[in-house]
Write an enzyme that holds these catalytic residues in place. Sequence first.
Site, PDB file in Angstrom:
ATOM      1  N   ASP A   7      -9.265  19.183 -13.026  1.00  0.00           N
ATOM      2  CA  ASP A   7      -9.544  17.853 -13.556  1.00  0.00           C
ATOM      3  C   ASP A   7      -9.234  17.912 -15.052  1.00  0.00           C
ATOM      4  O   ASP A   7      -9.943  18.560 -15.821  1.00  0.00           O
ATOM      5  CB  ASP A   7     -11.017  17.503 -13.292  1.00  0.00           C
ATOM      6  CG  ASP A   7     -11.388  16.106 -13.758  1.00  0.00           C
ATOM      7  OD1 ASP A   7     -10.708  15.581 -14.664  1.00  0.00           O
ATOM      8  OD2 ASP A   7     -12.366  15.547 -13.235  1.00  0.00           O
ATOM      9  N   ARG A  36       0.831  -1.216   0.000  1.00  0.00           N
ATOM     10  CA  ARG A  36       0.000   0.000   0.000  1.00  0.00           C
ATOM     11  C   ARG A  36       0.864   1.265   0.000  1.00  0.00           C
ATOM     12  O   ARG A  36       0.551   2.262  -0.614  1.00  0.00           O
ATOM     13  CB  ARG A  36      -0.986  -0.003   1.183  1.00  0.00           C
ATOM     14  CG  ARG A  36      -1.841   1.236   1.222  1.00  0.00           C
ATOM     15  CD  ARG A  36      -3.016   1.237   2.206  1.00  0.00           C
ATOM     16  NE  ARG A  36      -3.032   0.193   3.196  1.00  0.00           N
ATOM     17  CZ  ARG A  36      -2.338   0.215   4.336  1.00  0.00           C
ATOM     18  NH1 ARG A  36      -1.570   1.243   4.634  1.00  0.00           N
ATOM     19  NH2 ARG A  36      -2.412  -0.797   5.179  1.00  0.00           N
ATOM     20  N   LYS A  87     -10.076   6.970 -18.536  1.00  0.00           N
ATOM     21  CA  LYS A  87     -10.457   7.569 -19.812  1.00  0.00           C
ATOM     22  C   LYS A  87      -9.232   7.595 -20.747  1.00  0.00           C
ATOM     23  O   LYS A  87      -8.679   6.559 -21.030  1.00  0.00           O
ATOM     24  CB  LYS A  87     -11.048   8.951 -19.566  1.00  0.00           C
ATOM     25  CG  LYS A  87     -12.022   9.009 -18.365  1.00  0.00           C
ATOM     26  CD  LYS A  87     -13.259   8.150 -18.525  1.00  0.00           C
ATOM     27  CE  LYS A  87     -14.053   7.971 -17.237  1.00  0.00           C
ATOM     28  NZ  LYS A  87     -14.387   9.196 -16.512  1.00  0.00           N
ATOM     29  N   TYR A 103     -18.167  16.784 -13.892  1.00  0.00           N
ATOM     30  CA  TYR A 103     -18.489  15.361 -14.022  1.00  0.00           C
ATOM     31  C   TYR A 103     -19.494  15.017 -12.910  1.00  0.00           C
ATOM     32  O   TYR A 103     -19.292  15.393 -11.750  1.00  0.00           O
ATOM     33  CB  TYR A 103     -17.199  14.557 -13.860  1.00  0.00           C
ATOM     34  CG  TYR A 103     -17.412  13.065 -13.765  1.00  0.00           C
ATOM     35  CD1 TYR A 103     -17.792  12.336 -14.879  1.00  0.00           C
ATOM     36  CD2 TYR A 103     -17.236  12.395 -12.568  1.00  0.00           C
ATOM     37  CE1 TYR A 103     -17.997  10.975 -14.797  1.00  0.00           C
ATOM     38  CE2 TYR A 103     -17.439  11.021 -12.477  1.00  0.00           C
ATOM     39  CZ  TYR A 103     -17.821  10.323 -13.595  1.00  0.00           C
ATOM     40  OH  TYR A 103     -18.027   8.977 -13.510  1.00  0.00           O
TER      41      TYR A 103
HETATM   42  C1  LIG Z   1     -14.783   9.557 -15.213  1.00  0.00           C
HETATM   43  C2  LIG Z   1     -14.431  10.877 -14.691  1.00  0.00           C
HETATM   44  C3  LIG Z   1     -14.121  11.062 -13.338  1.00  0.00           C
HETATM   45  C4  LIG Z   1     -14.195   9.935 -12.331  1.00  0.00           C
HETATM   46  O1  LIG Z   1     -13.241   8.971 -12.556  1.00  0.00           O
HETATM   47  P1  LIG Z   1     -13.424   7.391 -12.228  1.00  0.00           P
HETATM   48  O2  LIG Z   1     -12.148   6.824 -12.714  1.00  0.00           O
HETATM   49  O3  LIG Z   1     -14.645   6.918 -12.958  1.00  0.00           O
HETATM   50  O4  LIG Z   1     -13.598   7.295 -10.747  1.00  0.00           O
HETATM   51  C5  LIG Z   1     -13.762  12.330 -12.937  1.00  0.00           C
HETATM   52  N1  LIG Z   1     -13.723  13.369 -13.798  1.00  0.00           N
HETATM   53  C6  LIG Z   1     -14.034  13.227 -15.092  1.00  0.00           C
HETATM   54  C7  LIG Z   1     -13.971  14.414 -15.998  1.00  0.00           C
HETATM   55  C8  LIG Z   1     -14.393  11.987 -15.587  1.00  0.00           C
HETATM   56  O5  LIG Z   1     -14.716  11.860 -16.874  1.00  0.00           O
END
Ligand SMILES: *Cc1c(COP(=O)(O)O)cnc(C)c1O
Length: 386
Positions: free
Chosen positions: A176, A50, A201, A103
């Site tokens: 983000d 961890r 993504k 999101y």
């Molecule tokens: C998918 C997404 C998240 C969350 O991420 P996960 O890997 O699904 O927990 C946060 N911000 C954006 C812009 C996203 O597309």
Amino acid sequence: MKFETKAIHVGEEPNLQPGGSGDVAHPIHLATTFAREKVDHPTGGYEYIRSGNPTRNALEARFAALENGRYGLAFSSGLAAETTIFLSLLQAGDHVVAFDDLYGGSRRLLEKVFRKNFSVDVSFVDARDPAIVEKAITGKTRLIWLETPTNPLLKLCDIKTISAMGRQRGIPVAVDNTFMSSYFQQPLALGADIVLHSTTKYMNGHSDSLGGAVVLNDESLYEKIKFTQNSAGAVLAPFDSFLVLRGLKTLAVRMKQHQENALYIAQYLEKHSRVRKVNYPGLSGHPQHDLARSQASGFGGMLSFELDGDIKQAKIFVESTRFFALAESLGGVESLIEVPSLMTHASVPPEDRRKIGLSDSLIRLSVGIENRQDLLEDLENAFGKI
Ligand SMILES: *Cc1c(COP(=O)(O)O)cnc(C)c1O
């Protein structure tokens, strides 16, 4: 090293020392604990999985290199990364200013977990105008949370201006960067303090690994978040670390193709008689096209459009495509289609959706890297069905 070279080599330099194997691809280290010779000195620098794992650490080094940051951290999901940041920086009574078009899961985490259970106050504001962000800042604001471009309306905010605002007041600004990936946008260079990715993504890019990344420059911020990463434990597993290391090698070529295809599709939709509006920052008609050009080196592969029709026709449309799979998520090599009001953003209350301009018949596309003519014909066929 330039971007494309770092994406392939950082974290995966072959070990050519005596005893080294010379692997050109990083091994997947599965051991949960590491033996030592002396009590006081972990022999290889590792103690427990961890706290540190060689495969994950290789990926963390690459995350940092690709954002031109000093420190990288890998988490078990994008939301795990966000949770860890919030737990590290916020206490009950603190205030967060966030973009109102986040999101859906990020908004839910802030509202339904941190506001509800931990008394963290959150203001969701239209961050397209930096003055509105400035107005929302209070004496208790401890974090500014941005996403640009946003999901699903592709609204932008000015990273440089808002970061300067935060810096002046000693408030960390987090961006983000999931939609642009490290390839098209580098928020740290624009003054942001924290960059976050859902690596689920574009960063991994193959729709086969859930993960999150955080990159930053400030040592004390890094120590805080790293402490919570280990304390709360939402770390990325070795196998997923390997997958993301592999996915990142083609990030540059993938992003170029996503963008070329998305622009082609956006221009086609813009001229279509059954489309009211196309949201894609790469179109010269996008209201923030100039900002997009000035703070990113590309426009990405995400777009949304308003169908000239009702929610029933939107449903028929998205159920009629063949190459665009009807699915949530985004950023993989394969094209996806969805209706945000019924799927990814169903958890956002209807009145909030209306407030930000998210209509029921909005359709979101994650444009993949298939042949663009096949993609266009797929959409044309779906228009025929309505
Ligand atoms: C998918 C997404 C998240 C969350 O991420 P996960 O890997 O699904 O927990 C946060 N911000 C954006 C812009 C996203 O597309």
